[in-house]
Design a protein around this motif. Sequence first.
Motif, PDB file in Angstrom:
ATOM      1  N   THR B 235       0.805  -1.105   0.108  1.00 19.38           N
ATOM      2  CA  THR B 235       0.081   0.172   0.462  1.00 19.38           C
ATOM      3  C   THR B 235       1.148   1.177  -0.525  1.00 19.38           C
ATOM      4  N   THR B 237       2.492   4.661  -1.636  1.00 24.41           N
ATOM      5  CA  THR B 237       3.818   4.955  -2.199  1.00 24.41           C
ATOM      6  C   THR B 237       4.842   3.718  -2.469  1.00 24.41           C
ATOM      7  N   GLY B 238       5.610   4.151  -1.738  1.00 23.29           N
ATOM      8  CA  GLY B 238       7.396   3.121  -1.836  1.00 23.29           C
ATOM      9  C   GLY B 238       6.953   1.316  -2.025  1.00 23.29           C
ATOM     10  N   VAL B 239       6.848   1.583  -2.652  1.00 19.92           N
ATOM     11  CA  VAL B 239       6.460  -0.422  -2.640  1.00 19.92           C
ATOM     12  C   VAL B 239       5.815  -0.288  -1.704  1.00 19.92           C
TER      13      VAL B 239
END
Lengths: 239, 239
Positions: B235, B237-239
């Motif tokens: 979930t 942004t960032g991966v």
Amino acid sequence: MAQSLPDLPASGDAGRSVPLPAVTRMPVYLAAVESLLAEGISTVSSEALAAACGVGASIVRRDLTHAAPVGRRGVGYDTAELAAAIRAFLRVDRARPLGIVGAGRLGTALAHYLSDPRHGFEIRAVFDADPDRVGQPVGSLTVSAESDFREIARARGLELLVVAVPGSAAQGVTDMVAGTSVTGLLNFAPVPVRAPAGVSVRNVDLATELQVLSHFAPASGGADGEAADPLPANTKTGV
Amino acid sequence: MAQSLPDLPASGDAGRSVPLPAVTRMPVYLAAVESLLAEGISTVSSEALAAACGVGASIVRRDLTHAAPVGRRGVGYDTAELAAAIRAFLRVDRARPLGIVGAGRLGTALAHYLSDPRHGFEIRAVFDADPDRVGQPVGSLTVSAESDFREIARARGLELLVVAVPGSAAQGVTDMVAGTSVTGLLNFAPVPVRAPAGVSVRNVDLATELQVLSHFAPASGGADGEAADPLPANTKTGV
DNA sequence: GAGTGTGAAGGAATTCACAGCA
DNA sequence: TGCTGTGAATTCCTTCACACTC
């Protein structure tokens, strides 16, 4: 659809889970409702709430039936009741014990910001790996040694952990939470982390957010033919 | 409140817009590709990239055909070429001029974090309304008076603005950007802001993020019947 | 053979429209 | 009459499967 098997959708799982987008909107509703409460307004309609949150009215109704079904037909939602229901849904009806790892600039900024009890959290520990920082004050707390994490986490019943350490240290910190009382991890480090089983992770990378924004923000003064589609309304969390 | 009106779909725009979820994944791909580049790896397959980013391979291919169609059948993606294409898509192929309003703890933390040129931004100004803070150093910059915002924004060509002020001041700051070169606004204040036409807004409320996480994180030790559905993987942004 | 690009299928979330209760 | 709750339609995104290229 309508294949042979009528139901039994999620095998074995009783799970009647609320759509993730709906979950991310709940804090927005909560903030709006609390604001109404502060003004002494005791009832709100889905339409009014929708306007305050920048979403459609029908989505508000659908979301609330999923997560906080306390509406009254022909009347609306009682603000106090609705706020309580949303808080319960988000599990912030009691202040949740929180720890912060990383007492750098970001970590201390977050510590101060989240110390406002209205957010629903109670900061019970701040950790850092740097011996020079251990013992320093952060608000009303004292920075603890990261090496004491497991012991302190258990002792203070930490349930959520904010990770505000350099990217190189993030996975190590994440691994620490295995077997403790921590079940949720908010990661600000600019690297993906793999969490132990039973621990939810949410990554928030500030550079990523800016890059997404950047895509939608054309260079100004641009007489370039590029129109740059607009960001579809209330993107991202907090509307 | 939403910023730009829900409609006004960029009238006349032939609108070949990339899905928002795809846009939010691009920074993740970019980070992964840059990491490969740093290792001297010159080619990557959608499968490998997908594994590094925690998403499916077909979604990687679809995303990249939308935003950075530089793959070669039977071969894969040239990492240097792909990185360049994604940077162009996100408009960070040149360092974008950035301003920060609010030189408090959060603002200065963000200033230091974003001063790393690898993120694709160049901080050109930090503003604060408090006279005591004006003139203070933040990194290599000096805090400017918020009242000088319009003049400085124009002079330094600011394109993006990070808003790190108290909620009560956020709308006022937002209104300031009308008529300047700023076309994008990243709002950390815990209130929705309405932006002038032509300005995209992205809200990031830290308390909101934690509340969403809180929903997915059951109280530990809980022998409560509550299973608490897991957060659906990467979930946010960032991966 | 390896791996991208893409039509088509499938699923998820939003929106519509109205039934139903106060 | 006012406004919620909800089936049905719609739209959007993801996933599948394979045609096509290197």
